[in-house]
Enzyme design. Structure first.
Site, PDB file in Angstrom:
ATOM      1  N   PHE A 133     -23.981  35.496 -21.375  1.00  0.00           N
ATOM      2  CA  PHE A 133     -24.300  34.793 -20.137  1.00  0.00           C
ATOM      3  C   PHE A 133     -24.993  33.491 -20.492  1.00  0.00           C
ATOM      4  O   PHE A 133     -25.505  33.309 -21.596  1.00  0.00           O
ATOM      5  CB  PHE A 133     -25.161  35.660 -19.206  1.00  0.00           C
ATOM      6  CG  PHE A 133     -26.422  36.187 -19.823  1.00  0.00           C
ATOM      7  CD1 PHE A 133     -27.607  35.457 -19.782  1.00  0.00           C
ATOM      8  CD2 PHE A 133     -26.429  37.434 -20.440  1.00  0.00           C
ATOM      9  CE1 PHE A 133     -28.769  35.957 -20.347  1.00  0.00           C
ATOM     10  CE2 PHE A 133     -27.595  37.947 -21.000  1.00  0.00           C
ATOM     11  CZ  PHE A 133     -28.759  37.207 -20.950  1.00  0.00           C
ATOM     12  N   TYR A 134     -24.979  32.585 -19.538  1.00  0.00           N
ATOM     13  CA  TYR A 134     -25.506  31.240 -19.758  1.00  0.00           C
ATOM     14  C   TYR A 134     -26.788  31.031 -18.984  1.00  0.00           C
ATOM     15  O   TYR A 134     -26.911  31.452 -17.834  1.00  0.00           O
ATOM     16  CB  TYR A 134     -24.449  30.203 -19.372  1.00  0.00           C
ATOM     17  CG  TYR A 134     -23.331  30.214 -20.391  1.00  0.00           C
ATOM     18  CD1 TYR A 134     -23.352  29.348 -21.466  1.00  0.00           C
ATOM     19  CD2 TYR A 134     -22.306  31.156 -20.320  1.00  0.00           C
ATOM     20  CE1 TYR A 134     -22.377  29.402 -22.441  1.00  0.00           C
ATOM     21  CE2 TYR A 134     -21.326  31.208 -21.288  1.00  0.00           C
ATOM     22  CZ  TYR A 134     -21.373  30.342 -22.344  1.00  0.00           C
ATOM     23  OH  TYR A 134     -20.423  30.401 -23.317  1.00  0.00           O
ATOM     24  N   LEU A 135     -27.732  30.384 -19.650  1.00  0.00           N
ATOM     25  CA  LEU A 135     -29.001  30.044 -19.041  1.00  0.00           C
ATOM     26  C   LEU A 135     -29.005  28.597 -18.567  1.00  0.00           C
ATOM     27  O   LEU A 135     -29.749  28.240 -17.654  1.00  0.00           O
ATOM     28  CB  LEU A 135     -30.145  30.281 -20.018  1.00  0.00           C
ATOM     29  CG  LEU A 135     -30.275  31.730 -20.510  1.00  0.00           C
ATOM     30  CD1 LEU A 135     -31.310  31.819 -21.614  1.00  0.00           C
ATOM     31  CD2 LEU A 135     -30.610  32.655 -19.355  1.00  0.00           C
TER      32      LEU A 135
END
Length: 156
Positions: free
Chosen positions: A29-31
């Site tokens: 997942f991307y922050l």
């Protein structure tokens, strides 16, 4: 810091399966994402890696990777932007290179993308026959784009 030369391809046949040397289920997942950078967390079994990528060139970017505690990764998931990408990575040997063939699940089920990350540029003549169309530089095929956007209808 590592320089990453990365090429991405759609996969044209199942012939790659004969050369699989390792199978790794994962989630990522991307922050944060921007056209010239991304920050992601990737979870594999009981390990988690924080990765930052910088640059806008199609094939070459700067990459920094750091192991992080699994508890931190799980807590960071609450800050994910977009969807969590689920895939099974197959490491495939061809000649002197390892290709990473990602078989996507979830919203991208049915999509199969091969990546080649090397310190040098591999000539097209040395690529395996099971690779399809090159999608290097096509933003729709970046994992960060897939986390944030709907799946284009022509992606398979």
């Amino acid at each position: 810091m590592a320089k990453e030369i990365e090429r991405k391809f759609l996969v044209a046949s199942e012939d790659w399966r004969e050369a699989v040397v390792e199978v790794l289920p994962m989630q990522q997942f991307y922050l944060a994402t921007a056209p010239d950078r991304s920050v992601r967390v990737r979870i594999r079994e009981d390990t988690a890696i924080l990765t930052m990528k910088f640059g806008v060139q199609d094939r070459v970017r700067d990459e920094f990777e750091y192991p992080i505690p699994m508890a931190d990764a799980e807590e960071m998931r609450a800050y994910a932007i977009g969807r969590v990408i689920k895939k099974v990575r197959h490491k495939v040997r061809h000649r002197n290179h390892i290709y990473e063939v990602d078989v996507f699940g979830g919203d991208y089920s049915g999509l199969v993308i091969a990546e080649l990350e090397t310190p040098d540029d591999v000539p097209d003549a040395d690529l395996p026959a099971w690779l399809g169309r090159e999608v290097t530089g096509e933003v729709a095929y970046y994992n960060a784009s897939m986390a944030l956007r709907e799946r284009p209808g022509d992606m398979l």
